[in-house]
Design an enzyme around this catalytic site. Structure first.
Site, PDB file in Angstrom:
ATOM      1  N   ILE A   1       0.808  -1.223   0.000  1.00 21.95           N
ATOM      2  CA  ILE A   1       0.000   0.000   0.000  1.00 21.95           C
ATOM      3  C   ILE A   1       0.839   1.269   0.000  1.00 21.95           C
ATOM      4  O   ILE A   1       0.294   2.373  -0.016  1.00 21.95           O
ATOM      5  CB  ILE A   1      -0.976   0.022   1.206  1.00 21.95           C
ATOM      6  CG1 ILE A   1      -0.213  -0.150   2.533  1.00 21.95           C
ATOM      7  CG2 ILE A   1      -2.038  -1.041   1.041  1.00 21.95           C
ATOM      8  CD1 ILE A   1      -1.102  -0.050   3.762  1.00 21.95           C
ATOM      9  N   GLY A   2       2.168   1.128   0.007  1.00 21.32           N
ATOM     10  CA  GLY A   2       2.983   2.332  -0.022  1.00 21.32           C
ATOM     11  C   GLY A   2       4.462   2.024   0.023  1.00 21.32           C
ATOM     12  O   GLY A   2       4.882   0.875   0.197  1.00 21.32           O
TER      13      GLY A   2
ATOM     14  N   GLY B   1       8.145   4.278   1.335  1.00 18.29           N
ATOM     15  CA  GLY B   1       8.724   5.531   1.803  1.00 18.29           C
ATOM     16  C   GLY B   1       9.517   5.324   3.065  1.00 18.29           C
ATOM     17  O   GLY B   1       9.421   4.282   3.718  1.00 18.29           O
ATOM     18  N   GLY B   2      10.350   6.312   3.406  1.00 20.33           N
ATOM     19  CA  GLY B   2      11.137   6.225   4.620  1.00 20.33           C
ATOM     20  C   GLY B   2      12.093   5.053   4.623  1.00 20.33           C
ATOM     21  O   GLY B   2      12.424   4.500   5.669  1.00 20.33           O
TER      22      GLY B   2
ATOM     23  N   LYS C   1       5.455  -2.469   8.033  1.00 23.06           N
ATOM     24  CA  LYS C   1       6.526  -1.688   7.421  1.00 23.06           C
ATOM     25  C   LYS C   1       7.769  -2.568   7.306  1.00 23.06           C
ATOM     26  O   LYS C   1       8.263  -3.088   8.303  1.00 23.06           O
ATOM     27  CB  LYS C   1       6.826  -0.451   8.267  1.00 23.06           C
ATOM     28  CG  LYS C   1       7.951   0.442   7.749  1.00 23.06           C
ATOM     29  CD  LYS C   1       7.523   1.211   6.512  1.00 23.06           C
ATOM     30  CE  LYS C   1       8.618   2.157   6.045  1.00 23.06           C
ATOM     31  NZ  LYS C   1       8.792   3.304   6.962  1.00 23.06           N
TER      32      LYS C   1
ATOM     33  N   ASP D   1      11.091  14.962   8.769  1.00 21.37           N
ATOM     34  CA  ASP D   1      10.537  14.970   7.410  1.00 21.37           C
ATOM     35  C   ASP D   1       9.046  15.286   7.428  1.00 21.37           C
ATOM     36  O   ASP D   1       8.233  14.599   6.793  1.00 21.37           O
ATOM     37  CB  ASP D   1      10.781  13.617   6.731  1.00 21.37           C
ATOM     38  CG  ASP D   1      10.538  13.662   5.215  1.00 21.37           C
ATOM     39  OD1 ASP D   1      10.576  14.767   4.638  1.00 21.37           O
ATOM     40  OD2 ASP D   1      10.329  12.596   4.613  1.00 21.37           O
TER      41      ASP D   1
END
Length: 238
Positions: free
Chosen positions: A19-20, A22-23, A42, A128
């Site tokens: 679903i994503g 990043g980081g 994650k 961020d």
């Protein structure tokens, strides 16, 4: 990076979809087969598991809770509270126009989260802050997500602290970060929420213009002293 869809972590969390990203890692939706509810997972390289160590010490309503933790070979996995909703960045890109009242309310909520982070021992700098890292749940609750750029402690010593162009404070490009760096990003984030017509908003509400100016001064020492001070000023804007 191996696709995790269909895998089961800890004989409990079944990965449903990605679903994503990043980081420094990918984000997956998983089904908790024991409780029958959704979780966010994650995936981050084992060499960058500082996010896990950091988040396990944080407990605040606007920060997703870590439910479990798994290490397998080259990666580690944070099993977290799943936030169903959209980021403020997604809402902006879909055409959402935030009213000044909404912007001020969101600003105060963000400032409260920063107050909490900066008051930890050692203090935590988020590093961020931007609309894409702020989730608005379907019930209207705001969450600060993705701590991949956060650091424990801050000061004038040089260090790597990833930020996003347009939101990162000038000192971050020199490898320096402190609490005022987050306040700079707060100002830039609220400016972004005002949209393309943000200059007209500032013209109508001088107090908000002064707030953004104070947040985004190039010199950190000329910004607000702390997040509480920034929140107090936001509370007085009408």
């Amino acid at each position: 990076m191996i696709c995790l869809i269909g895998n089961v972590l800890k004989e409990r969390y079944c990965i449903v979809e990605q679903i994503g990203h990043g980081g420094g890692g990918s984000l997956y939706l998983a089904k908790d087969m024991e409780l029958g509810i959704c979780r966010a997972v994650k995936e981050i390289p084992i060499a960058k598991k500082k996010e896990a160590r950091l988040m396990q010490h944080l407990e605040y309503p606007a920060i997703p809770k870590i439910i479990d933790y798994v290490e397998t070979g080259e990666y580690c996995y944070l099993i977290m509270e799943y936030i169903k909703g959209q980021s403020l960045g997604e809402l902006l890109r879909s055409g959402k126009r935030f009213s000044l009242r909404e912007i001020l309310a969101l600003g105060k909520e963000i400032a409260r989260v920063l107050e909490y982070l900066h008051s930890r021992k050692p203090p935590v700098c988020y590093g961020d802050l931007k609309p894409d890292n702020l989730m608005l749940s379907d019930s209207g609750k705001l969450y600060l997500v993705d701590f991949g750029s956060a650091v424990f402690g801050f000061g004038e010593n040089q260090r790597i602290c990833m930020g996003t162009e347009g939101f990162a404070a000038p000192e971050q490009y020199e490898g320096k970060v402190n609490s005022s760096s987050d306040l700079y990003a707060l100002g830039k984030t609220l400016q972004a929420l005002a949209g393309k017509n943000w200059l007209s908003v500032l013209w109508k509400v001088p107090g908000f213009a002064l707030f953004l100016y104070k947040c985004t001064r190039p010199q950190g020492k000329r910004r607000f002293d702390n997040a509480a001070q920034a929140r107090k000023m936001l509370s007085g804007i009408r």
